[in-house]
Design an enzyme around this catalytic site. Sequence first.
Site, PDB file in Angstrom:
ATOM      1  N   GLN A  61      -3.947  -1.927  10.028  1.00 44.51           N
ATOM      2  CA  GLN A  61      -3.839  -3.258   9.424  1.00 44.51           C
ATOM      3  C   GLN A  61      -4.354  -4.328  10.398  1.00 44.51           C
ATOM      4  O   GLN A  61      -3.921  -4.380  11.552  1.00 44.51           O
ATOM      5  CB  GLN A  61      -2.371  -3.538   9.041  1.00 44.51           C
ATOM      6  CG  GLN A  61      -2.159  -4.827   8.281  1.00 44.51           C
ATOM      7  CD  GLN A  61      -2.812  -4.838   6.898  1.00 44.51           C
ATOM      8  OE1 GLN A  61      -2.785  -3.859   6.170  1.00 44.51           O
ATOM      9  NE2 GLN A  61      -3.412  -5.961   6.540  1.00 44.51           N
TER      10      GLN A  61
ATOM     11  N   ASP B 169     -10.818   2.652   4.914  1.00 46.68           N
ATOM     12  CA  ASP B 169     -11.085   1.215   4.779  1.00 46.68           C
ATOM     13  C   ASP B 169     -12.591   0.934   4.786  1.00 46.68           C
ATOM     14  O   ASP B 169     -13.018  -0.179   4.489  1.00 46.68           O
ATOM     15  CB  ASP B 169     -10.439   0.444   5.948  1.00 46.68           C
ATOM     16  CG  ASP B 169      -9.140  -0.239   5.533  1.00 46.68           C
ATOM     17  OD1 ASP B 169      -8.957  -0.475   4.321  1.00 46.68           O
ATOM     18  OD2 ASP B 169      -8.320  -0.542   6.417  1.00 46.68           O
TER      19      ASP B 169
ATOM     20  N   LYS C  64       0.847  -1.203   0.000  1.00 42.06           N
ATOM     21  CA  LYS C  64       0.000   0.000   0.000  1.00 42.06           C
ATOM     22  C   LYS C  64       0.875   1.243   0.000  1.00 42.06           C
ATOM     23  O   LYS C  64       0.585   2.226  -0.685  1.00 42.06           O
ATOM     24  CB  LYS C  64      -0.918  -0.022   1.236  1.00 42.06           C
ATOM     25  CG  LYS C  64      -2.021  -1.076   1.130  1.00 42.06           C
ATOM     26  CD  LYS C  64      -2.720  -1.313   2.463  1.00 42.06           C
ATOM     27  CE  LYS C  64      -3.691  -2.495   2.355  1.00 42.06           C
ATOM     28  NZ  LYS C  64      -4.252  -2.883   3.661  1.00 42.06           N
TER      29      LYS C  64
END
Length: 293
Positions: free
Chosen positions: A97, A120, A53
């Site tokens: 994460q 997200d 990412k």
Amino acid sequence: MAIRLDGKAVSAHFKEQIAQEVADFVSQGKRAPHLAAILVGEDGGSKTYIEAKDRACQEVGFNSTILRFPATITQEELLLEVEKINNDSQIDGLIVQLPLPKHIDENVITQTIIPEKDVDGFHDINMGKLAKGDHSGYVSATPLGITMLLKYYNIDTTGKHAVVIGRSNIVGRPMSILLSESSSTGNATVTLCHSRTQNLKEICLTADIIVAAIGKPYFLTGDMIKPGAIVIDVGTTRLDDTTRERGWKLAGDVDFKEAEKNASMITPVPGGVGPMTITGLLNNTLKAYKRSK
Ligand code: NAP
């Protein structure tokens, strides 16, 4: 033989567009979009994803910050870090994460990220907006990336029977909502399947589009696919592979070799949904940046 839906190439196409937009902003004297990522612990898979990412951000001209913490960090300490980023006007988007160590409640962390920076799309407000068909929020990157892939290939979903296997909050459920909503990549009749579904094979054989998001390597076999169906493989499981230097290979949820004989279009693993997930995340971050301006 099925056409391969090339997520890598499509992702490169969208990244070029994003990079151009960023370059235009920067040439007007504005700062670049900024994505922050929190990584807790030393999990190899998580590191790989975060670094991918980070690279993608750099490719399109975003600023990218990875905040690394040891697995011993407490929930309270982590919440403080999230709050700091919530209050930082130079940062547009934040991802944490997953998975987090067991002593940290993932839900508490993801609900603490302010919805405006929740690129997200895990916050209840963003999931609620998605459920209502309100596009002002953020959609989880993987289903969003799949939608972009469908759009790129002009795949007509209207009136089609789409079977989504897997009902997770990050993939299966949002995917089922997107495919069923009233939009150019929706309007499908959706069946959402899970581990308690009976007659899965029979259901799959009625599908025009199958999205497999299960996490079980090669689960969807060729004989579960109606001739001409479109198959989207979300699965990414690491399997031991001693023939490779790194010692593992990535396996999808679809038995690709058999599936491509029946399907009309299919995503490979790797190189299908994975790159599109990153594109979805970049897209959300750019949206957050534009909103903050
Ligand atoms: P998850 O939270 O573990 O959910 C898996 C889903 O599969 C659950 O809903 C489960 O049903 C269902 N399932 C399990 N066994 C089944 C069976 N025998 N028949 C039908 N359904 C079954 O997984 P996830 O987070 O959605 O991820 C799924 C896969 O996608 C994983 O391999 C993950 O690594 C991968 N992934 C890839 C990307 C990417 O960018 N390519 C992004 C995200 C995830 P129940 O709810 O009944 O347990």
